[in-house]
Write a protein that holds these residues in place. Structure first.
Motif, short mmCIF file in Angstrom:
data_model
loop_
_atom_site.label_atom_id
_atom_site.label_comp_id
_atom_site.label_asym_id
_atom_site.label_seq_id
_atom_site.Cartn_x
_atom_site.Cartn_y
_atom_site.Cartn_z
N TRP A 103 8.74 16.23 -4.57
CA TRP A 103 8.66 14.58 -4.28
C TRP A 103 7.56 14.26 -3.30
CZ3 TRP A 103 10.62 10.41 -6.38
CH2 TRP A 103 10.74 9.18 -5.44
N GLY A 104 6.93 15.19 -2.79
CA GLY A 104 5.92 14.70 -1.93
C GLY A 104 6.36 13.77 -0.51
N THR A 105 5.53 13.12 0.01
CA THR A 105 5.97 12.37 1.20
C THR A 105 6.05 11.11 0.67
OG1 THR A 105 4.11 13.79 2.18
CG2 THR A 105 4.89 11.90 3.47
N ASP A 106 7.16 10.67 1.30
CA ASP A 106 7.75 9.15 0.74
C ASP A 106 7.03 8.25 1.83
OD1 ASP A 106 8.86 6.73 0.21
OD2 ASP A 106 10.12 7.73 -1.30
N PHE A 107 6.04 7.49 1.80
CA PHE A 107 5.52 6.57 2.84
C PHE A 107 6.46 5.19 2.84
CE2 PHE A 107 2.23 9.48 1.57
CZ PHE A 107 1.72 9.83 2.71
N THR A 108 7.35 4.96 2.05
CA THR A 108 8.03 3.70 2.05
C THR A 108 9.18 4.03 2.84
OG1 THR A 108 9.58 4.17 0.04
CG2 THR A 108 7.53 3.00 -0.35
N LEU A 109 9.52 5.24 3.32
CA LEU A 109 10.66 5.54 4.01
C LEU A 109 10.32 5.82 5.56
CD1 LEU A 109 12.48 8.14 1.71
CD2 LEU A 109 13.14 5.71 1.98
N ASN A 110 11.43 5.27 6.46
CA ASN A 110 10.94 5.83 7.95
C ASN A 110 11.46 7.36 7.88
OD1 ASN A 110 13.84 6.31 8.32
ND2 ASN A 110 13.87 4.04 8.83
N LYS A 111 11.04 7.97 8.89
CA LYS A 111 11.20 9.42 9.41
C LYS A 111 12.54 9.92 8.93
CE LYS A 111 7.35 11.02 11.51
NZ LYS A 111 6.58 10.05 12.44
N LYS A 112 13.55 9.10 9.38
CA LYS A 112 15.21 9.52 9.35
C LYS A 112 15.51 9.73 8.11
CE LYS A 112 19.44 7.57 10.99
NZ LYS A 112 19.57 6.76 10.10
N ASN A 113 15.25 8.53 7.17
CA ASN A 113 15.80 8.64 5.80
C ASN A 113 15.22 9.62 5.20
OD1 ASN A 113 17.10 6.47 6.09
ND2 ASN A 113 15.78 5.11 5.12
N PHE A 114 13.88 9.96 5.47
CA PHE A 114 12.98 11.11 4.65
C PHE A 114 13.73 12.40 5.14
CE2 PHE A 114 9.32 13.92 3.83
CZ PHE A 114 9.52 13.79 2.58
N ALA A 115 14.17 12.52 6.24
CA ALA A 115 14.80 13.68 6.69
C ALA A 115 16.21 14.11 5.84
CB ALA A 115 15.14 13.79 8.21
N SER A 116 16.92 13.06 5.82
CA SER A 116 18.11 13.10 5.07
C SER A 116 17.99 13.42 3.56
CB SER A 116 18.93 12.09 5.29
OG SER A 116 18.46 10.88 4.55
N LEU A 117 17.00 12.89 3.08
CA LEU A 117 16.55 13.06 1.81
C LEU A 117 16.14 14.63 1.48
CD1 LEU A 117 15.80 11.52 -0.75
CD2 LEU A 117 13.64 11.35 -0.08
N CYS A 118 15.64 15.21 2.46
CA CYS A 118 14.90 16.61 2.25
C CYS A 118 15.99 17.80 2.49
CB CYS A 118 13.95 17.02 3.43
SG CYS A 118 12.56 15.99 2.83
N PRO A 171 0.73 -1.26 0.04
CA PRO A 171 0.12 0.03 0.13
C PRO A 171 0.93 1.49 0.01
CG PRO A 171 -0.81 -1.46 1.58
CD PRO A 171 0.49 -2.16 1.00
N LYS A 172 2.04 1.36 0.44
CA LYS A 172 2.75 2.48 0.67
C LYS A 172 3.51 2.88 -0.52
CE LYS A 172 3.82 2.14 5.57
NZ LYS A 172 5.02 1.58 6.45
N ALA A 173 3.54 2.23 -1.61
CA ALA A 173 4.41 2.50 -2.63
C ALA A 173 4.03 3.73 -3.28
CB ALA A 173 4.14 1.22 -3.71
N ARG A 174 4.92 4.20 -4.21
CA ARG A 174 4.58 5.34 -5.04
C ARG A 174 4.40 4.50 -6.44
NH1 ARG A 174 6.75 10.97 -5.12
NH2 ARG A 174 7.14 10.62 -2.95
N ILE A 175 3.19 4.94 -7.01
CA ILE A 175 3.08 4.08 -8.23
C ILE A 175 2.86 5.08 -9.49
CG2 ILE A 175 1.89 2.42 -9.51
CD1 ILE A 175 0.87 1.28 -6.67
N PRO A 176 4.07 5.14 -10.15
CA PRO A 176 3.67 6.13 -11.42
C PRO A 176 3.05 5.47 -12.46
CG PRO A 176 5.90 5.06 -11.46
CD PRO A 176 5.43 4.44 -10.21
N ILE A 177 2.40 6.38 -13.25
CA ILE A 177 1.50 6.04 -14.24
C ILE A 177 2.39 5.89 -15.69
CG2 ILE A 177 -0.42 6.18 -15.58
CD1 ILE A 177 -1.51 7.39 -12.73
N ALA A 178 2.83 4.89 -16.14
CA ALA A 178 3.95 4.77 -17.30
C ALA A 178 3.15 5.46 -18.74
CB ALA A 178 4.35 3.44 -17.40
N THR A 179 4.18 6.04 -19.11
CA THR A 179 3.91 6.63 -20.56
C THR A 179 3.57 5.39 -21.45
OG1 THR A 179 5.73 7.93 -20.33
CG2 THR A 179 5.11 7.87 -22.35
N ALA A 180 4.01 4.21 -21.33
CA ALA A 180 3.68 3.22 -22.07
C ALA A 180 2.32 2.61 -21.90
CB ALA A 180 4.58 1.88 -21.89
N LEU A 181 1.84 2.82 -20.73
CA LEU A 181 0.31 2.54 -20.62
C LEU A 181 -0.77 3.50 -21.36
CD1 LEU A 181 -2.15 1.32 -19.16
CD2 LEU A 181 -1.88 2.65 -17.10
#
Ligand code: 5AD
Length: 351
Positions: A332-347, A252-262
């Motif tokens: 990038w929005g919120t990344d639900f697959t990451l824990n808070k620490k990783n997300f903070a370092s990304l930001c 459920p937490k995945a980011r799911i892009p809608i591909a150009t091929a679709l």
């Protein structure tokens, strides 16, 4: 076989329209519950179509002599990326190429550092294929934070048939070392490859979940001229929609892009169905016009203008996203697959 797996397989096999709609509806509810209404728009720059690989489905594979090859200069890639980030509003960019060793670790590190120096804040993903640990580590140090690296199929023997120059085990090892270095990973299968089974597609979903892939990047197979698979049958929009919905349900937490091929095979109808069936991101093409038509990983990739960045295509996408009751997000929005620490370092990527 366990009952859950039986049921999931029957959902993937199902061709009944009402059941498909129910599946998409359930995925949409789960999407709203877990990742909310944000729909991020990412950008991709295809900077070279030189490729040393032999992937049987891909139009830019090394043996294809029919296409015109190009390499953008580092300066040109930099300019395109900086403009996308500073003027066009993109905060996540994928730098993609064929497997082209002309861009060695030093050149790529220079490029990443220079883009970061000029951009206010931009998350850079690399999609350059097979490189060694040290190269990926150096590029991480230079400031790249993600990789788009599909595993294409989790069926090992099919993988070998389609990629005579690489094994599935090696591909997964690479994904794992990329994660160990710290990269966010975008990965997933091509859907509807010749010889691919529904069982293996379900395994693909579980693999994305097991690997904690941040972005479940998948799209239908499109038979492409001048490749060994040119006369095969392609993947369908419905099977792709079922894969998107089931990925949302299983992971459920995945980011799911809608591909150009679709979009290529199903048009805006499929784009909207995917958005209402678990999808939550898009990627628009920023490759300069003079190169775009040569980046033919599959036939007719650029026939539709709606996935090529322009004011019109952004407005169109904006309209679609809003009409589905969703909110557009250019970062990038919120990344639900990451824990808070990783997300903070990304930001903290500003440099
Ligand atoms: N059909 C669908 N997807 C393709 N790709 C390459 N060729 C095709 C094709 N013919 C996808 C692969 C690759 C990504 C860049 O494009 O999944 O990883």
């Amino acid at each position: 076989m366990d009952i859950l797996r039986e049921n999931l397989l029957s959902l993937l096999k199902n061709n009944n329209i009402e059941k498909l709609e129910a599946l998409l509806g359930l995925a949409n509810l789960i999407r709203a519950e877990t990742v909310g209404d944000q729909v991020c728009i990412h950008g991709i720059i295809e900077f070279s179509n030189y490729c040393r690989s032999l992937c049987a489905y891909c139009g830019i594979r090394a043996p294809n002599e029919k296409i015109q090859r190009y390499r953008m200069s580092l300066e040109e890639v930099k300019k395109t990326a900086v403009n996308a980030s500073n003027n066009l509003g993109y905060k996540m960019l994928v730098l993609q190429s064929g497997e082209d060793l002309w861009y060695d670790a030093d050149k790529l590190a220079w490029l990443i550092k220079t883009i970061h120096k000029k951009c206010r804040r931009c998350l850079l993903f690399l999609s350059i294929g097979d490189r060694d640990y040290d190269t990926y580590e150096n590029l991480y140090k230079a400031g790249a934070r993600g990789v788009l690296f599909r595993f294409e199929t989790s069926d090992e023997s099919l993988y070998k048939k389609l990629h005579p120059d690489c094994s599935f085990a090696e591909r997964i090892e690479q994904l794992k070392f990329m994660q160990e270095i710290g990269y966010l990973t975008a990965s997933g299968p091509i859907i509807g490859l010749p010889g691919q089974t529904i069982e293996s597609l379900l395994d693909d979903i579980y693999l994305m979940k097991e690997l904690k892939i941040t972005m479940s990047s998948m799209g239908p197979f499109i038979p492409t001229s001048d490749t060994p698979l040119e006369n095969e049958i392609g993947g369908t929009a419905d099977l792709t929609l079922k894969m998107i919905a089931l990925t949302r349900i299983i992971y459920p937490k995945a980011r799911i892009p809608i591909a150009t091929a679709l979009e290529k095979i199903g048009g805006n109808k499929a784009r909207i169905a995917a958005l209402n069936g678990g999808g939550n991101a898009f990627m628009l093409n920023l490759t300069p016009t003079q190169y775009r038509d040569s980046y033919v990983i599959y036939d007719g990739k650029n026939q539709l203008k709606s996935h090529i960045h322009s004011k019109e295509s952004i407005d169109e996408l904006d309209g679609i996203i809003k009409s589905c009751g969703r909110k557009i997000c250019r970062g990038w929005g919120t990344d639900f697959t990451l824990n808070k620490k990783n997300f903070a370092s990304l930001c903290n990527m500003e440099r």
